[in-house]
Enzyme design. Structure first.
Site, PDB file in Angstrom:
ATOM      1  N   ASN A   1       0.782  -1.445   0.149  1.00 55.19           N
ATOM      2  CA  ASN A   1      -0.112  -0.289   0.149  1.00 55.19           C
ATOM      3  C   ASN A   1       1.450   1.613  -0.024  1.00 55.19           C
ATOM      4  O   ASN A   1       1.828   1.447   0.629  1.00 55.19           O
ATOM      5  CB  ASN A   1      -1.102   0.112   1.091  1.00 55.19           C
ATOM      6  CG  ASN A   1      -1.861   1.415   1.493  1.00 55.19           C
ATOM      7  OD1 ASN A   1      -1.902   1.667   0.383  1.00 55.19           O
ATOM      8  ND2 ASN A   1      -2.155   1.508   2.435  1.00 55.19           N
ATOM      9  N   GLY A   2       0.683   2.119  -0.546  1.00 52.32           N
ATOM     10  CA  GLY A   2       1.269   3.424  -1.000  1.00 52.32           C
ATOM     11  C   GLY A   2       1.951   3.772  -2.465  1.00 52.32           C
ATOM     12  O   GLY A   2       1.661   3.193  -2.888  1.00 52.32           O
TER      13      GLY A   2
END
Ligand code: F6R
Length: 628
Positions: free
Chosen positions: A107-108
């Site tokens: 995530n990111g």
């Protein structure tokens, strides 16, 4: 943004890892729903087994039904909100190392992915997706093999820490490796990750929703920390491998709170939870003698007394709660309150001193713009108080104090009950400051608290009495191309919020304005039949304001507008003038946002439902915005 789940059990290989991953993804789908995937590992596997599919989680579930997955000891699952590479099967997570032994989810955004990719390509690595995640997966595969060469045995935890030190940007990473089929490893930098502690099993999740069906015991991970879970152990270190004590907490809601129950949508359920959200946020914060007790804040009364300015930082709906806070706190405490979009805050060099209190409002506690704003405020020496709905999230962890809203989990992407809870918490903060600074008499404070405690039944009354007229109005308006929303004073943030709700879930062009601005431009948009929604302040004690808003209604009507008013019961002027009125009960003006917003939430939901849109998962949006 993306949802992440990881599971490690101590039993022999079974269906449990897949079950936990799919359960977790179902509860996390609100974080992103462009694609989903899972990877499983069991002793004896030569390469990881994975499935991934573009679109909703149901596509992945169907794929797994067609091509079943084997029993496993550990697993990871991912539901994606695309930031890097279009939503497609190939870009879906997990991504796999070149030798197929490691699966990784993320995530990111990894900012140096391009450079790392060039370097890996130069070494002969090939890439099939357009994602930064594949770069991290290939890099982890390479580093894991280097660690094996150095140590003579696999150590995925060490490999992940090394990779984490090489990455820039924001990331939560989880990985599994067939050579260590008992563990899942994770790392976080500027992106959320929490640990769930089970009995003979442990969990990882981007929030507690990932595992709350299995355990309520959890650990917060700090910035730049890595974790290794097996069925029996949890080890947390910094990225250099030094042991770290993670903070335990107990999840304060049940798995059933994050289920739809009998409701058509989570949004419908959550709007109906508006009264409860306000009630629960007030609970336990007023002593028997009517004094506000916010000891939980862990900031001394002396420090609060010294505060001479407040800056509220927040995004979207939370920023409108911040605007309501401005009106209430300035009135009660007589100190200046600025409300600023978090994304703009640190770029304008704000004036911050140790006497400035920065209030960061966030439902998710993970909004990157708000997190960056609060970090800036703390660097400049100001104190930060978070108003937040999510335990174990980054914003409260990085703040000096936190006032939790107790709205329960909010799953629909469009924020509803959390907005009311945020406003309630902001009132509590304002009254507490008034109590500490002595800007209000004690009986004034307790009368105001009593008025606040009387709000939940009034909110319920709006839901009970106005749902039909709201639905009927939505039917009449369903083909409208645009809407204007107008309000003054505390009605202004509600106009902004009503406009945002309609925009984000019914995909209708809307603009919210301060009603006084109408003749400075927006009135040019008003044409025959243009729907204009007006939040009307009560006439009681505010005749001038009321009269001005009534003039705005008349001005737009003179140009052919169709007017929908939100007004206090018994306001005969409004009944005579507006085409439709959404009524709400009498209450103190400063508290009227808690009732005025409710019909607008219902209206947006009804409009979206009539247009056959998915009200819980509007296009292009995600619940938790963990990138700047
Ligand atoms: C609108 C909405 C968003 C959020 C904003 C801040 O319905 O949900 O505008 O309010 O993204 O999110 P939090 O409160 O999680 O910081």
């Amino acid at each position: 943004m993306c949802g992440i789940v990881g599971y490690a059990g101590s039993a022999p290989a079974s269906e449990k890892p897949l079950e936990v991953c799919l359960q977790g993804l179902k509860r996390l789908e609100y974080r992103g729903y462009d694609s989903a995937g899972v990877a499983l590992v069991a002793p004896g596997m030569n390469t990881v087994v994975f499935r991934k599919k573009a679109g909703r989680l149901s596509n992945l579930v169907n794929q797994i039904k067609r091509t079943p997955m084997p029993d496993a000891t550990v697993g990871i699952g991912h539901t994606r909100w695309a930031t890097n590479g279009a939503p497609s099967d190939v870009n879906a997570h997990p991504h796999i190392s070149q030798d197929g032994k490691i699966a990784l989810i993320h995530n990111g955004i990894i900012e140096n992915a391009q450079q790392l990719k060039f370097d890996l390509q130069a070494e002969g690595y090939s890439f099939s997706s357009g994602t930064d995640t594949e770069v991290a997966a290939k890099l982890l595969g390479k580093i894991a093999n280097q660690v094996i060469e150095e140590k003579g045995e696999p150590d995925l935890f060490e490999a992940l820490r090394r990779v984490s030190r090489m990455l820039t940007g924001a990331f939560t990473l989880l990985a599994v490796d067939v050579r260590q089929p008992q563990i899942v490893v994770g790392a976080r930098h500027d992106s959320p990750l929490v640990v769930g502690l089970g009995d003979g099993e442990n969990f990882l999740g981007s929030d507690v929703a990932a595992f709350v069906a299995y355990t309520k015991q959890a650990l917060e991970l700090g910035q730049d920390e890595a974790v290794c879970i097996s069925g029996t152990d949890v080890t947390v270190t910094d990225f250099d491998g030094n042991a770290v004590d993670a903070k335990p907490f107990t999840v304060d809601w049940d798995a059933s709170a994050s289920e739809k129950g009998g409701w058509d949508s989570f949004m419908d359920k959550e709007i109906h939870e508006d009264p409860e959200a306000v009630k629960n946020t007030l609970l336990g914060r007023v002593d028997l003698d009517g004094r506000l007790n916010l000891d939980e804040l862990h900031i001394s009364e002396d420090v609060f007394r010294s505060i001479d300015k407040i800056i509220v930082v927040a995004c979207g709906t939370a920023s409108y709660a911040g605007l309501v806070a401005k009106y209430a706190i300035e009135h009660w405490v007589r100190i200046p309150v600025e409300t600023e979009l978090a994304s703009e805050f640190r770029y304008r060099d704000p004036i911050l001193t140790p006497r400035t209190l920065v209030v960061a409002i966030s439902q998710s506690g993970e909004t990157m713009d708000t997190l960056m704003a609060l970090r800036h405020a703390r660097e400049q020496g100001s104190r930060v108080l978070a108003i937040c709905n999510t335990q174990g999230s980054s914003i409260p962890r990085e703040s000096d104090a936190v006032l939790y809203t107790h709205a329960g989990p909010e799953i629909a992407v469009a924020s509803t009950k959390a907005f009311l809870a945020q406003i309630t918490a902001a009132y509590l903060l304002g009254l507490y400051l008034a109590q500490v600074k002595g800007t209000m008499y004690r009986d004034e404070i307790s009368n105001t608290l009593e008025a606040l405690a009387a709000m939940p039944p009034k909110i319920q009354r709006v839901i009970d009495t106005q749902s039909d007229v709201v639905k009927d109005t939505a039917r009449r308006m369903v083909n409208a191309h645009s809407f204007l929303f107008l309000g003054r004073h505390v009605g202004y943030p509600i106009a902004l919020e009503g406009a945002l709700k309609l925009k984000e879930i019914a995909y209708t062009f809307t603009e919210g304005f301060a009603a006084g601005e109408l003749k400075h431009g927006p009135i040019a948009l008003v044409d025959e039949g243009e729907p204009v929604v007006v939040i009307v302040p009560p006439a009681r004690g505010r005749n001038i304001l009321h009269a001005k808003v009534m003039s705005a209604i008349e001005e737009v009507q003179a140009r052919g507008a169709f007017t929908i008013a939100v007004a206090e019961e018994g306001d005969e002027n409004v009944a005579d003038v507006a085409d439709v009125v959404f009524w709400r009960p009498e209450c103190p003006t400063l508290m009227s946002p808690l009732v005025d917003v409710v019909p607008l939430q219902l209206f947006a939901m009804d409009m979206a439902t009539l247009k056959h849109y998915d009200v819980d998962k509007p296009r292009n949006l995600a619940k938790s915005v963990t990138v700047e």
